[in-house]
Design a protein around this motif. Structure first.
Motif, PDB file in Angstrom:
ATOM      1  N   PHE A 105      28.456 -57.556 -28.045  1.00 28.58           N
ATOM      2  CA  PHE A 105      27.369 -58.424 -28.497  1.00 28.58           C
ATOM      3  C   PHE A 105      27.796 -59.796 -29.196  1.00 28.58           C
ATOM      4  N   THR A 106      27.033 -60.901 -28.880  1.00 29.38           N
ATOM      5  CA  THR A 106      27.446 -61.912 -29.606  1.00 29.38           C
ATOM      6  C   THR A 106      26.264 -62.245 -30.678  1.00 29.38           C
ATOM      7  N   ASP A 107      26.390 -63.533 -31.251  1.00 30.07           N
ATOM      8  CA  ASP A 107      25.562 -63.748 -32.578  1.00 30.07           C
ATOM      9  C   ASP A 107      24.116 -63.839 -31.634  1.00 30.07           C
ATOM     10  N   GLU A 108      24.118 -64.439 -30.583  1.00 28.58           N
ATOM     11  CA  GLU A 108      22.709 -64.657 -29.674  1.00 28.58           C
ATOM     12  C   GLU A 108      22.228 -63.415 -29.561  1.00 28.58           C
ATOM     13  N   ASP A 109      23.001 -62.292 -29.049  1.00 27.50           N
ATOM     14  CA  ASP A 109      22.327 -60.860 -29.026  1.00 27.50           C
ATOM     15  C   ASP A 109      21.904 -60.284 -30.235  1.00 27.50           C
ATOM     16  N   LEU A 110      22.442 -60.656 -31.275  1.00 27.20           N
ATOM     17  CA  LEU A 110      21.701 -59.916 -32.569  1.00 27.20           C
ATOM     18  C   LEU A 110      20.535 -60.497 -32.704  1.00 27.20           C
ATOM     19  N   GLN A 111      19.983 -61.595 -32.039  1.00 23.51           N
ATOM     20  CA  GLN A 111      18.613 -62.054 -32.471  1.00 23.51           C
ATOM     21  C   GLN A 111      17.587 -61.546 -31.232  1.00 23.51           C
ATOM     22  N   ARG A 112      18.208 -60.790 -30.216  1.00 24.88           N
ATOM     23  CA  ARG A 112      17.355 -60.072 -29.260  1.00 24.88           C
ATOM     24  C   ARG A 112      16.896 -58.690 -29.636  1.00 24.88           C
ATOM     25  N   ALA A 160      21.399 -45.462 -26.566  1.00 24.18           N
ATOM     26  CA  ALA A 160      22.519 -45.914 -26.237  1.00 24.18           C
ATOM     27  C   ALA A 160      23.755 -45.732 -27.390  1.00 24.18           C
ATOM     28  N   SER A 161      24.837 -46.114 -27.044  1.00 27.21           N
ATOM     29  CA  SER A 161      26.187 -45.750 -27.878  1.00 27.21           C
ATOM     30  C   SER A 161      26.849 -46.971 -28.138  1.00 27.21           C
ATOM     31  N   ILE A 162      26.884 -47.444 -29.458  1.00 26.69           N
ATOM     32  CA  ILE A 162      27.285 -48.697 -29.896  1.00 26.69           C
ATOM     33  C   ILE A 162      28.665 -48.247 -30.767  1.00 26.69           C
ATOM     34  N   VAL A 163      29.781 -48.926 -30.369  1.00 23.57           N
ATOM     35  CA  VAL A 163      30.919 -49.161 -31.014  1.00 23.57           C
ATOM     36  C   VAL A 163      31.042 -49.992 -32.100  1.00 23.57           C
ATOM     37  N   LEU A 164      31.677 -49.848 -33.366  1.00 19.01           N
ATOM     38  CA  LEU A 164      31.865 -50.704 -34.355  1.00 19.01           C
ATOM     39  C   LEU A 164      33.325 -51.100 -34.093  1.00 19.01           C
ATOM     40  N   LEU A 165      33.448 -52.249 -33.944  1.00 18.96           N
ATOM     41  CA  LEU A 165      34.843 -52.893 -33.569  1.00 18.96           C
ATOM     42  C   LEU A 165      35.146 -53.669 -35.184  1.00 18.96           C
ATOM     43  N   PRO A 166      36.191 -53.424 -35.894  1.00 18.41           N
ATOM     44  CA  PRO A 166      36.672 -54.455 -36.973  1.00 18.41           C
ATOM     45  C   PRO A 166      37.409 -55.561 -36.459  1.00 18.41           C
ATOM     46  N   GLN A 167      36.744 -56.896 -37.369  1.00 25.83           N
ATOM     47  CA  GLN A 167      37.395 -58.040 -36.683  1.00 25.83           C
ATOM     48  C   GLN A 167      38.522 -58.448 -37.505  1.00 25.83           C
ATOM     49  N   SER A 168      38.926 -57.790 -38.330  1.00 24.39           N
ATOM     50  CA  SER A 168      40.032 -58.207 -39.548  1.00 24.39           C
ATOM     51  C   SER A 168      40.725 -57.095 -39.723  1.00 24.39           C
ATOM     52  N   SER A 169      42.089 -57.363 -40.433  1.00 23.28           N
ATOM     53  CA  SER A 169      42.880 -56.297 -40.799  1.00 23.28           C
ATOM     54  C   SER A 169      43.014 -55.809 -42.284  1.00 23.28           C
ATOM     55  N   VAL A 195      28.131 -47.452 -43.488  1.00 25.36           N
ATOM     56  CA  VAL A 195      29.745 -47.428 -43.699  1.00 25.36           C
ATOM     57  C   VAL A 195      30.063 -48.206 -44.672  1.00 25.36           C
ATOM     58  N   GLY A 196      29.428 -48.861 -45.239  1.00 22.05           N
ATOM     59  CA  GLY A 196      29.676 -49.851 -46.584  1.00 22.05           C
ATOM     60  C   GLY A 196      30.611 -50.752 -46.232  1.00 22.05           C
ATOM     61  N   GLY A 197      31.854 -50.836 -47.067  1.00 21.38           N
ATOM     62  CA  GLY A 197      32.683 -52.010 -46.825  1.00 21.38           C
ATOM     63  C   GLY A 197      34.090 -51.384 -46.285  1.00 21.38           C
ATOM     64  N   ARG A 198      34.103 -50.358 -45.662  1.00 23.56           N
ATOM     65  CA  ARG A 198      35.494 -49.785 -45.320  1.00 23.56           C
ATOM     66  C   ARG A 198      35.813 -50.400 -44.290  1.00 23.56           C
ATOM     67  N   TYR A 199      35.226 -51.115 -43.330  1.00 16.78           N
ATOM     68  CA  TYR A 199      35.744 -51.748 -42.393  1.00 16.78           C
ATOM     69  C   TYR A 199      35.720 -53.257 -42.252  1.00 16.78           C
ATOM     70  N   GLY A 200      35.045 -53.828 -43.385  1.00 17.23           N
ATOM     71  CA  GLY A 200      34.976 -55.236 -43.638  1.00 17.23           C
ATOM     72  C   GLY A 200      34.127 -55.812 -42.564  1.00 17.23           C
ATOM     73  N   GLN A 201      34.176 -56.924 -41.952  1.00 16.12           N
ATOM     74  CA  GLN A 201      33.622 -57.374 -40.852  1.00 16.12           C
ATOM     75  C   GLN A 201      33.823 -56.720 -39.729  1.00 16.12           C
ATOM     76  N   PHE A 202      32.695 -56.425 -38.904  1.00 14.90           N
ATOM     77  CA  PHE A 202      32.691 -55.743 -37.599  1.00 14.90           C
ATOM     78  C   PHE A 202      31.744 -56.462 -36.709  1.00 14.90           C
ATOM     79  N   SER A 203      32.277 -56.278 -35.371  1.00 10.88           N
ATOM     80  CA  SER A 203      31.372 -56.514 -34.291  1.00 10.88           C
ATOM     81  C   SER A 203      30.699 -55.341 -33.553  1.00 10.88           C
ATOM     82  N   LEU A 204      29.705 -55.505 -32.716  1.00  9.10           N
ATOM     83  CA  LEU A 204      29.284 -54.304 -32.036  1.00  9.10           C
ATOM     84  C   LEU A 204      29.366 -54.465 -30.632  1.00  9.10           C
ATOM     85  N   ALA A 205      29.817 -53.256 -29.970  1.00 14.05           N
ATOM     86  CA  ALA A 205      30.162 -53.463 -28.401  1.00 14.05           C
ATOM     87  C   ALA A 205      29.461 -51.830 -27.751  1.00 14.05           C
ATOM     88  N   THR A 206      29.497 -52.125 -26.576  1.00  9.89           N
ATOM     89  CA  THR A 206      29.090 -50.943 -25.487  1.00  9.89           C
ATOM     90  C   THR A 206      30.295 -50.806 -24.592  1.00  9.89           C
TER      91      THR A 206
END
Length: 468
Positions: free
Chosen positions: A336-343, A354-363, A318-329
């Motif tokens: 998912f948290t930072d600990e889940d990223l290491q699992r 599975a289906s993962i949604v990209l959630l932007p963290q800033s505007s 996606v490049g930098g279109r959405y800036g910082q984003f998190s992952l969720a189902t």
């Protein structure tokens, strides 16, 4: 025993010549005849009979026996006839007797024969004396012209008459005695005949009783054998029924065991297939990444890949279109948290798909889009996540892919016109990086895995959500 070897008439002549009792022994082939002959063959019986009897043995099936039975009725077999000199049976033994009884009968017959012979001699002597007395020579008396006995010629006529009268009287007495003796003899013979008849009747009765007893014993034995045979048949039938029941139960048990074994084998095979399929599916994880604008892209990762690497792949795409984003189902709702990223994806239960949604963290991305696209672009960016969620829910509720979201209103003459070439460049870059097994069917794109089940054959198009 020394038997007479000639015929019956010759034996009768020999008995009269020797003035003995004529004995006829009639035997057959039964056991009683054998017992009677064994009694006659003993030495003691021979000694008792050799001086008073002339014995002849006659077979019951011979012609001589038939001729003899015409004169003396043969009632039973074996029989022993003791016949006197005058042809009258003195004794008849019906059946078999012991040695002692036979000796006693022979002694009795011998005494009877002796008495009969003595009586006949006395009668003959008296008759001879009478004839001599009546035949005394008579002489003629010359003076008177009468015939007188020679020795009594000198006696008067009165003495001769008295002598004749005395002799006549004696003859009458002797006749009376002889008649009386004959009557007694007839009476004795009648008694003997009745006795013999009674013995024969008793013997016949005894034979009938023995025969009846044998028949009754045979009948009882046959009934016992029939009952035993019925019992054996019943036991055999019961054994056959038990055997059939056992074989049927065994066959049913074998059929049931075979069925259970087949079911177990089938279940084991299915379990092994499921395990193999699970292991095969679990070896890879197919992740669909959903973007805030409603678009999505899919990639396949090894199941041991960490979620961080998947996030890096999404960020690269996606490049930098959405800036910082998190992952969720979304289902179940989980961010998912930072600990889940290491699992790994396997530990996070994101396999096989599975289906993962990209959630932007800033505007910041929204601000940048607003600066370039106007108000409608900002509203579209804000509403796209909600529309994506609604499409995802609708895909489960209505079992059909929702319609593609309407494109956000853009200003063709303003800065929004410059954003459209960027989206086309991103879509082109995604298509260039698709894996080898990515296939297209019309406007539908999907992954053609080599060993996938019907439920794992997911399809994808450019704008709509994934068909699960």
């Amino acid at each position: 025993m020394r038997w007479f070897e000639g015929s019956i008439p010759a034996a009768i002549a020999a008995a009269k010549q020797r003035r003995c009792v004529f004995v006829v022994v009639i035997t057959g082939s039964d056991d009683q005849s054998s017992q009677l002959m064994s009694s006659w063959e003993t030495d003691s019986v021979w000694e008792a009979a050799q001086n008073c009897c002339v014995a002849i043995r006659v077979d019951a099936e011979s012609e001589a026996c038939v001729q003899f039975s015409q004169i003396y009725p043969v009632v039973c077999i074996p029989s022993s006839f003791f016949i006197g000199e005058n042809g009258i049976p003195l004794e008849v033994i019906a059946g078999s007797v012991t040695e002692d009884e036979l000796k006693r009968r022979i002694s009795k017959v011998s005494q009877m024969h002796t008495q009969q012979m003595s009586a006949e001699r006395a009668n003959e002597t008296e008759e001879a004396a009478s004839k001599e007395s009546l035949s005394v020579p008579m002489e003629e008396d010359g003076a008177s012209g009468h015939m007188t006995p020679a020795e009594d010629a000198s006696q008067p006529d009165e003495a001769l008459d008295s002598k004749v009268e005395r002799i006549t009287k004696k003859l009458e007495e002797r006749r009376e005695q002889k008649k009386k003796a004959e009557e007694e003899n007839e009476l004795r013979k009648e008694v003997e005949r009745r006795k013999m008849g009674k013995e024969m009747l008793d013997f016949k009765k005894k034979q009938e009783e023995e025969k009846t007893k044998r028949l009754l014993e045979e009948r009882n034995r046959e009934k016992a054998e029939e009952r035993a045979a019925r019992e054996r048949v019943k036991q055999q039938i019961a054994l056959d029924r038990a055997d059939r029941a056992a074989r049927y139960a065994q066959s049913q048990a074998e059929v049931e065991a075979a069925r259970v074994a087949a079911l177990q084998a089938r279940a084991s095979e299915q379990e092994s297939r499921r395990d193999a399929a699970q292991r095969e599916r679990s070896a890879f994880a197919r992740i669909q990444f959903r973007l805030p604008d409603g678009s999505s892209f899919t990639n396949q990762f090894p199941s041991e890949t960490r979620l961080l690497e998947a996030r890096r792949f999404a960020a690269q795409e996606v490049g930098g279109r959405y800036g910082q984003f998190s992952l969720a189902t979304m289902f179940p709702r989980r961010e998912f948290t930072d600990e889940d990223l290491q699992r790994s994806l396997l530990e996070l239960e994101l396999t096989p798909s599975a289906s993962i949604v990209l959630l932007p963290q800033s505007s910041s991305a929204v601000v940048r889009s607003s600066a370039s696209g106007g108000v409608w672009t900002v509203l579209g960016s804000l509403l796209y996540p909600l529309l994506s969620v609604w499409r995802y829910i609708s895909s489960f509720l209505f079992s059909s892919a929702p319609a593609a979201p309407p494109p956000a209103p853009q200003n063709t003459h303003g800065p929004g016109a410059a954003a459209e070439p960027k989206r086309d460049a991103v879509r082109k870059r995604i298509l260039e990086k698709r894996p080898e097994d990515f296939k297209k069917d019309g406007k539908i794109y999907g992954y053609g895995l080599k060993k996938t089940t019907r439920g794992d054959n997911n399809t994808w198009n450019g704008n709509s959500t994934q068909q699960m």
